[in-house]
Motif scaffolding. Structure first.
Motif, short mmCIF file in Angstrom:
data_model
loop_
_atom_site.label_atom_id
_atom_site.label_comp_id
_atom_site.label_asym_id
_atom_site.label_seq_id
_atom_site.Cartn_x
_atom_site.Cartn_y
_atom_site.Cartn_z
N THR A 39 0.87 -1.18 0.00
CA THR A 39 0.00 0.00 0.00
C THR A 39 0.90 1.22 0.00
OG1 THR A 39 -1.93 1.05 1.05
CG2 THR A 39 -0.19 0.25 2.51
N THR A 40 0.31 2.40 -0.07
CA THR A 40 1.05 3.64 0.10
C THR A 40 0.33 4.49 1.13
OG1 THR A 40 -0.15 4.55 -1.81
CG2 THR A 40 2.05 3.68 -2.22
N LEU A 41 1.04 5.40 1.74
CA LEU A 41 0.48 6.22 2.80
C LEU A 41 -0.27 7.41 2.22
CD1 LEU A 41 3.56 6.20 5.21
CD2 LEU A 41 1.58 4.67 5.22
N GLY A 42 -1.44 7.69 2.77
CA GLY A 42 -2.20 8.85 2.32
C GLY A 42 -3.01 8.62 1.07
N ASP A 43 -3.05 7.39 0.57
CA ASP A 43 -3.87 7.07 -0.61
C ASP A 43 -5.11 6.30 -0.17
OD1 ASP A 43 -2.66 8.15 -2.95
OD2 ASP A 43 -1.04 6.71 -2.72
N TYR A 44 -6.22 6.58 -0.84
CA TYR A 44 -7.49 5.94 -0.49
C TYR A 44 -8.08 5.22 -1.70
CZ TYR A 44 -6.92 9.20 3.39
OH TYR A 44 -6.40 9.88 4.46
N ASP A 45 -7.21 4.81 -2.60
CA ASP A 45 -7.68 4.16 -3.82
C ASP A 45 -6.75 3.02 -4.23
OD1 ASP A 45 -5.59 5.82 -4.41
OD2 ASP A 45 -6.51 6.78 -6.15
N ILE A 46 -6.27 2.27 -3.25
CA ILE A 46 -5.45 1.09 -3.54
C ILE A 46 -6.40 -0.09 -3.77
CG2 ILE A 46 -3.67 -0.49 -2.69
CD1 ILE A 46 -2.53 2.20 -3.25
N TYR A 47 -6.82 -0.24 -5.01
CA TYR A 47 -7.78 -1.30 -5.37
C TYR A 47 -6.99 -2.48 -5.91
CZ TYR A 47 -10.85 2.72 -4.95
OH TYR A 47 -11.49 3.84 -4.48
N ILE A 48 -6.86 -3.52 -5.08
CA ILE A 48 -5.98 -4.62 -5.44
C ILE A 48 -6.56 -5.51 -6.53
CG2 ILE A 48 -4.78 -4.58 -3.23
CD1 ILE A 48 -6.43 -6.90 -2.31
N ARG A 49 -7.81 -5.27 -6.93
CA ARG A 49 -8.35 -5.97 -8.10
C ARG A 49 -7.51 -5.67 -9.34
NH1 ARG A 49 -13.19 -4.92 -7.15
NH2 ARG A 49 -14.12 -6.98 -6.78
N ASN A 50 -6.86 -4.52 -9.38
CA ASN A 50 -6.07 -4.12 -10.55
C ASN A 50 -4.79 -4.93 -10.71
OD1 ASN A 50 -8.06 -2.24 -10.89
ND2 ASN A 50 -6.83 -0.48 -10.28
N THR A 51 -4.42 -5.72 -9.69
CA THR A 51 -3.24 -6.57 -9.83
C THR A 51 -3.45 -7.69 -10.84
OG1 THR A 51 -3.94 -7.98 -7.98
CG2 THR A 51 -2.49 -6.12 -7.46
N LEU A 52 -4.67 -7.88 -11.30
CA LEU A 52 -4.97 -8.91 -12.28
C LEU A 52 -4.30 -8.64 -13.63
CD1 LEU A 52 -8.73 -9.46 -11.47
CD2 LEU A 52 -7.02 -11.27 -11.50
N ASN A 53 -3.89 -7.40 -13.87
CA ASN A 53 -3.48 -7.01 -15.22
C ASN A 53 -2.00 -7.17 -15.53
OD1 ASN A 53 -6.18 -5.94 -16.05
ND2 ASN A 53 -5.79 -4.55 -14.34
N ARG A 54 -1.16 -7.36 -14.50
CA ARG A 54 0.27 -7.50 -14.74
C ARG A 54 0.88 -8.51 -13.77
NH1 ARG A 54 -0.78 -5.41 -18.79
NH2 ARG A 54 0.33 -3.78 -19.95
N PRO A 55 1.89 -9.27 -14.21
CA PRO A 55 2.60 -10.17 -13.31
C PRO A 55 3.36 -9.40 -12.24
CG PRO A 55 3.04 -10.72 -15.62
CD PRO A 55 2.37 -9.40 -15.62
N LEU A 56 3.29 -9.92 -11.01
CA LEU A 56 3.98 -9.31 -9.87
C LEU A 56 4.86 -10.37 -9.21
CD1 LEU A 56 4.39 -7.01 -7.75
CD2 LEU A 56 2.38 -7.94 -6.56
N TYR A 57 6.13 -10.02 -9.00
CA TYR A 57 7.08 -10.87 -8.29
C TYR A 57 7.25 -10.27 -6.90
CZ TYR A 57 11.42 -13.59 -7.61
OH TYR A 57 12.40 -14.45 -7.15
N LEU A 58 6.79 -10.99 -5.89
CA LEU A 58 6.72 -10.45 -4.53
C LEU A 58 7.55 -11.29 -3.57
CD1 LEU A 58 5.31 -8.38 -2.62
CD2 LEU A 58 3.45 -10.04 -2.40
N VAL A 59 8.44 -10.65 -2.83
CA VAL A 59 9.31 -11.34 -1.89
C VAL A 59 9.22 -10.66 -0.53
CG1 VAL A 59 11.74 -11.80 -1.30
CG2 VAL A 59 10.93 -12.19 -3.63
#
Length: 453
Positions: A231-251
């Motif tokens: 997430t980011t601080l001070g943002d109110y529009d972190i819609y994680i449904r949008n992660t469907l559109n690109r591959p993410l490598y998370l560690v």
């Protein structure tokens, strides 16, 4: 329209190298502008020929000094002059496209634009040197928000939205748009592979990378986030449904005392339920900034080698509450109203918060979200099917890769057919889009706007 766009791109973008003249690049920039303008003004060059010329575009200046860092100055309409560094690898050739990676550093409150003028790499050198050694064009911006080194109230920060406040929660952070514009303008003078551009970051940098994933993913092939709080601080529009559109490598690492892994695991449950293309790994026994980064970098590099962007993917899902972040690839939301009825499938995606101090799960939601709108779109064999929630109008960008322009294009919105006719390539539309993105792979020849009711 085209001439104005090029003036913004080339007259406001300057090149500085350490101990090297910039005249040749600036001269060739003007030549490039004139070549594109000549296409637009030549009536003998139709839309089909324009498409062929642009998709095969290979007119880039020769870079004599490679295997070194350069300083660029980008004129931004919000932040003013934004300095950043770029590494040009030894094997770079102006007639062969090269992969590129945008690396966002951590500890943004300790950074300032002044750092761009220093010779040292310093902060998180491991990432910069690794990709420089592996022949990537490396793009390195510097945050300048608030802190002991800040040069003023610039607010160029990818982890904190400094445009929102206690009583303000409807301002989007323009930092992400500026980062994408920097990439777009670099593609006007460097032969960057449009389908091999990545974003990578650790800590604060990984939060900025995740924000790009949910806000502005279109130009990226994939995104790599090490030890992100997702997430980011001070943002109110972190819609994680949008992660469907690109591959993410998370560690993540389990001894991280800044971003607790317990929170990451909660969010991963949602991403897994969505079938988001996330490759998630944990390193047990490692802290926030630890040897797990050096251990894993070769693996994220291999992951990147196996991924290329597909701007013509058949399915797009998008959620938003502001028109500044209004779509991905071939889909744009042009009109919406959050007061409209919500669709049944449009559910709020959120999770509990983990209190790292008391080591307990809290009942309040992790994401604080504005009321949103959403759209799901799919195309196949010249037919687009669009499902909407609180949306009044969408725009579909058309490429001959996606549809057969010799046949009618059919658009169905919420089960109702709203468009059924042939579309033609538009030379002016094609040139205008190319002049803003310099994207030779995602070339849109026209668009279709349809109302939802």
């Amino acid at each position: 329209m085209i001439k104005i766009a090029f003036l913004q791109i080339f007259l406001l973008f300057s090149f500085i190298s350490f101990g090297q003249s910039s005249n040749s690049l600036l001269t060739l920039d003007n030549t490039f502008k004139k070549q594109i303008e000549s296409i637009g003004s030549n009536p003998k060059i139709n839309a089909d020929s324009t498409y062929s010329i642009l998709s095969n575009w290979n007119q880039y200046p020769v870079i004599k000094g490679t295997k070194k860092w350069y300083l660029f100055l980008y004129k931004d309409f919000v932040f003013g002059t934004v300095p950043f560094k770029i590494y040009i690898p030894e094997n770079y050739q102006n007639n062969i496209s090269s992969p590129a990676v945008l690396i966002l550093h951590g500890a943004t409150t300790m950074s300032s634009f002044k750092d761009a003028y220093k010779d040292s790499i310093a902060n998180e050198e491991i990432f910069y040197s690794y990709f420089a050694d592996h022949n990537f064009i490396v793009i390195r911006p510097f945050a300048d928000g608030y802190g002991p080194n800040a040069t003023g109230k610039i607010n160029f920060d990818w982890v904190i939205n400094r445009f929102n406040g206690i009583n303000i929660r409807n301002k989007t952070n323009p930092t992400y748009q500026s980062l994408v514009e920097i990439i777009n303008q670099l593609k006007g003078i460097l032969n960057i592979d449009d389908n091999k551009i990545f974003a990578l970051g650790h800590s604060d940098g990984s939060d900025g990378v995740f924000a790009l994933d949910v806000y502005k993913p279109s130009c990226f092939a994939g995104l790599i986030a090490y030890n992100s709080m997702l997430t980011t601080l001070g943002d109110y529009d972190i819609y994680i449904r949008n992660t469907l559109n690109r591959p993410l490598y998370l560690v993540h690492s389990d001894l991280d005392d800044l971003r607790p892994i317990q929170q990451t695991r909660l969010i991963m449950k949602i991403l897994d339920s969505l079938n988001s293309p996330v490759l998630y790994k944990e390193y047990i026994g490692y802290q926030h900034y630890d040897k797990h980064l050096q251990i894993d970098l070769p693996h994220s590099f291999e992951w990147m080698n196996g991924i290329s962007r597909n701007p013509f993917q058949k399915n797009i899902s998008w959620e938003m509450s502001d028109s500044n972040f209004n779509g991905c690839d071939w889909l744009r939301v042009t009109k919406f109203d959050t007061a409209l009825d919500i669709a049944q499938w449009h559910t709020v995606l959120n999770t509990k918060s983990y209190n790292k101090k008391d080591k307990i799960y809290m009942d309040y939601p992790y994401y604080v979200l504005n009321k949103s709108v959403a759209v799901r779109a799919h195309y196949n064999n010249n037919t687009f099917e669009v499902n909407t929630s609180r949306i009044e109008e969408v725009e579909l960008f058309i490429s001959p890769v996606m549809v057969n322009l010799q046949n009618p294009v059919i658009v169905k919105v919420d089960g109702r057919e709203v468009f059924n006719k042939k579309v033609m390539a538009d030379k002016v539309f094609l040139l205008a889009n190319f002049s803003s993105t310099f994207d030779r792979k995602a070339l849109w020849v026209t668009s279709i706007k349809v109302k939802t009711n």
